[in-house]
Design an enzyme around this catalytic site. Structure first.
Site, short mmCIF file in Angstrom:
data_model
loop_
_atom_site.label_atom_id
_atom_site.label_comp_id
_atom_site.label_asym_id
_atom_site.label_seq_id
_atom_site.Cartn_x
_atom_site.Cartn_y
_atom_site.Cartn_z
N PRO A 1 0.79 -1.25 0.00
CA PRO A 1 0.00 0.00 0.00
C PRO A 1 0.81 1.29 0.00
CG PRO A 1 -0.38 -1.26 2.04
CD PRO A 1 0.65 -1.99 1.26
N GLU A 2 2.13 1.21 0.15
CA GLU A 2 2.91 2.46 0.25
C GLU A 2 2.93 3.22 -1.07
OE1 GLU A 2 3.70 3.64 2.96
OE2 GLU A 2 3.85 1.92 4.29
N PHE B 1 4.26 6.39 -3.86
CA PHE B 1 5.43 6.63 -4.71
C PHE B 1 6.58 7.29 -3.93
CE2 PHE B 1 7.79 8.91 -8.02
CZ PHE B 1 7.85 7.97 -9.03
N ASN B 2 6.26 8.28 -3.11
CA ASN B 2 7.34 9.09 -2.54
C ASN B 2 8.00 8.46 -1.33
OD1 ASN B 2 7.62 11.58 -4.25
ND2 ASN B 2 5.39 11.42 -3.99
N HIS C 1 1.01 22.50 -1.86
CA HIS C 1 0.64 21.09 -2.02
C HIS C 1 -0.50 20.81 -1.04
CE1 HIS C 1 1.17 16.62 -1.10
NE2 HIS C 1 0.41 16.76 -2.16
N ASP D 1 3.60 18.11 -11.24
CA ASP D 1 3.13 18.99 -10.15
C ASP D 1 4.26 19.30 -9.18
OD1 ASP D 1 0.48 19.49 -10.76
OD2 ASP D 1 -0.34 17.90 -9.50
N THR E 1 4.99 12.62 2.36
CA THR E 1 6.29 12.38 1.72
C THR E 1 6.33 13.07 0.35
OG1 THR E 1 5.51 10.27 0.85
CG2 THR E 1 6.79 10.19 2.88
C1 LIG Z 1 -1.01 8.21 4.90
C2 LIG Z 1 0.09 7.77 3.94
O1 LIG Z 1 0.31 8.79 2.99
C3 LIG Z 1 1.29 8.56 2.04
O2 LIG Z 1 1.16 9.58 1.07
P1 LIG Z 1 2.13 10.81 0.91
O3 LIG Z 1 3.19 10.69 1.94
O4 LIG Z 1 1.39 12.10 0.85
O5 LIG Z 1 2.74 10.70 -0.58
P2 LIG Z 1 2.89 9.47 -1.57
O6 LIG Z 1 3.51 8.35 -0.87
O7 LIG Z 1 3.55 9.89 -2.79
O8 LIG Z 1 1.40 9.07 -1.95
C4 LIG Z 1 0.45 9.99 -2.40
C5 LIG Z 1 0.15 9.82 -3.89
O9 LIG Z 1 -1.06 10.57 -4.18
C6 LIG Z 1 -0.91 11.29 -5.38
N1 LIG Z 1 -0.80 12.73 -5.05
C7 LIG Z 1 -0.70 13.31 -3.83
N2 LIG Z 1 -0.62 14.65 -3.95
C8 LIG Z 1 -0.69 14.94 -5.26
C9 LIG Z 1 -0.64 16.15 -6.01
O10 LIG Z 1 -0.52 17.25 -5.48
N3 LIG Z 1 -0.71 16.05 -7.37
C10 LIG Z 1 -0.82 14.83 -8.00
N4 LIG Z 1 -0.87 14.83 -9.33
N5 LIG Z 1 -0.87 13.66 -7.32
C11 LIG Z 1 -0.80 13.72 -5.96
C12 LIG Z 1 0.39 10.82 -6.03
O11 LIG Z 1 0.12 9.69 -6.82
C13 LIG Z 1 1.23 10.43 -4.81
O12 LIG Z 1 2.28 9.57 -5.12
C14 LIG Z 1 1.09 7.25 1.34
O13 LIG Z 1 2.27 6.88 0.67
C15 LIG Z 1 0.82 6.11 2.28
O14 LIG Z 1 0.42 4.99 1.53
C16 LIG Z 1 -0.28 6.47 3.25
O15 LIG Z 1 -1.50 6.60 2.53
#
Ligand SMILES: C[C@@H]1O[C@H](OP(=O)(O)OP(=O)(O)OC[C@H]2O[C@@H](n3cnc4c(=O)[nH]c(N)nc43)[C@H](O)[C@@H]2O)[C@@H](O)[C@H](O)[C@@H]1O
Length: 391
Positions: free
Chosen positions: A35-36, A38-39, A249, A334, A351
């Site tokens: 479930p993790e 991309f970042n 963001h 973005d 992240t």
């Molecule tokens: C609570 C945790 O939060 C963590 O999220 P968090 O660190 O924000 O960041 P990420 O691990 O990257 O996961 C959030 C995903 O949501 C989309 N996303 C979020 N913000 C934007 C944005 O501003 N623009 C676009 N285009 N896409 C966005 C994007 O696919 C991104 O990789 C998750 O990895 C964990 O699984 C868990 O849900």
């Protein structure tokens, strides 16, 4: 393929040629908790890449290559989560730049070299957390093979032709370089994998080598060009450090449910954006919003900000751009646009925001313009930690 590791290897060592076809080469694979997002996965990559680079620098384990785990059906990728194909890292990153830091290879570079097109992993070590990380009141580095209910819960990044010969579960706690101790349990293994790679911790968080690794994570050229074109044409800037716009963001979706004490309401967000402009950026009228918010919620935010006489921008990909870049690439576009803004406000403990902050540190912005966050409506709000760049 050019050996980008010449400088760190003894040229006499044959296996140092960074050639995936060399029979002496051994491969280290890893996977992350499904479930993790991309970042976080980018951070886990850095832990492995730094581990590889540090052992290479010491002239050790020169025959090992780190295999970049393909991107497959990420939870947050809504437009192609169900139908998606495994994507190589080159979709999102400049892989030659990654190779300039650590001895990495794409999985498809190895698979095309296998005559049967099937890849056997000798041992998959499934990392598991200890039940009590602070046993006896201290957090100590340790590991222990665990024979109970041992199974691998991943899918080899969507590649049906990858198989495991042996699965070993290991309770693990501590720095990632201790994984070499596990590898030495089976010295003849050629292909070794770690599932739940996120359990292993950074060897050297925040050091120069950490930042060198982070700098090498350059994005795919098409994503960079698309973001730069957008900035130039919509936000009137051709410089590295733009003075013409502020970026926010605005992380929504699961954050509004599971972290509602840390994020603001829609109206709280508008008040904070307006306040930040009045305090820091009096001449700025352009605001760029990066968000995963549903369209209806995002439109409300844009509408209300426009009512306050701001010019509001949001990158909406064309159908062709979405097909080409995928959700992952659009999210990077973005991030790039946010990285160049005069002032950035992120979301607490996202992240996605952290990676933008790092990018801005690398670009050389004043840290005061970077480490800012949206606060909850309650007003209880600590400033983000500052992880400043080391050159
Ligand atoms: C609570 C945790 O939060 C963590 O999220 P968090 O660190 O924000 O960041 P990420 O691990 O990257 O996961 C959030 C995903 O949501 C989309 N996303 C979020 N913000 C934007 C944005 O501003 N623009 C676009 N285009 N896409 C966005 C994007 O696919 C991104 O990789 C998750 O990895 C964990 O699984 C868990 O849900």
């Amino acid at each position: 393929e050019q050996d980008l590791f010449e400088g760190t290897c003894d040229a006499a060592v044959k296996s140092c040629q960074n050639d995936p076809q060399n029979h002496d080469t051994k491969f280290l694979f890893y996977d992350v908790n499904p479930p993790e997002g991309f970042n976080l996965r980018r951070d886990v990559y850095m832990r492995f890449a730094v581990m590889m680079s540090e052992t290479h620098k010491k002239g050790k384990k020169l025959d090992w290559r780190l295999v970049l785990p393909p991107w497959y059906r990420l939870y947050h990728w809504r437009s192609q989560r169900m139908i998606g194909q495994p994507l190589p890292w080159s979709t999102f990153f400049d892989v030659n730049s990654l190779k300039s830091f650590a001895p990495v290879v794409e999985l498809n570079e190895i698979l095309t070299n296998e005559t049967s097109n099937t890849l056997e992993i000798d041992t998959v070590y499934v990392l598991q957390n200890y039940d009590d990380p602070f046993e006896g009141g201290i957090f100590a580095d340790k590991w222990q093979v665990n024979k109970d209910n041992c199974r691998y819960d991943g899918d080899f990044w969507g590649h049906a032709n990858v198989k495991a010969k042996e699965i070993v579960c290991v309770r693990f706690q501590g720095q990632i370089s201790r994984l070499w101790e596990l590898i030495s349990l089976h010295p003849s293994d050629k292909n070794v994998m770690f599932a739940h790679g996120e359990i292993a911790l950074h060897d050297s968080y925040g050091t120069k080598n950490y930042w060198d690794c982070r700098k090498s994570m350059k994005f795919n050229e098409n994503l960079v060009k698309t973001a730069e074109y957008y900035i130039e044409n919509n936000l009137n800037c051709t410089e590295k450090l733009c003075k013409s716009y502020m970026a926010v963001h605005w992380r929504r979706q699961d954050f509004t449910r599971s972290r509602h004490n840390d994020v603001p309401s829609l109206h709280g967000t508008i008040d904070q954006i307006d306040h930040a402009v009045r305090m820091h950026l009096r001449k700025i009228k352009k605001i760029f919003i990066a968000s995963d918010a549903p369209t209806s919620e995002l439109n409300l935010l844009i509408h209300e900000l426009e009512y306050l006489k701001y010019e509001v921008f949001h990158f909406t990909p064309s159908k062709t751009e979405l097909e080409l870049f995928k959700d992952g690439g659009v999210a990077i576009i973005d991030q790039i646009i946010c990285s160049h803004a005069a002032y950035f406000i992120g979301t607490h403990e996202s992240t996605y925001s952290f990676r933008i902050q790092e990018e801005r540190e690398i670009l050389g912005f004043d840290s005061d313009t970077t480490f800012n966050r949206l606060c909850p409506d309650s007003g209880v709000c600590e400033k983000p930690s500052r992880w400043t760049v080391i050159h």
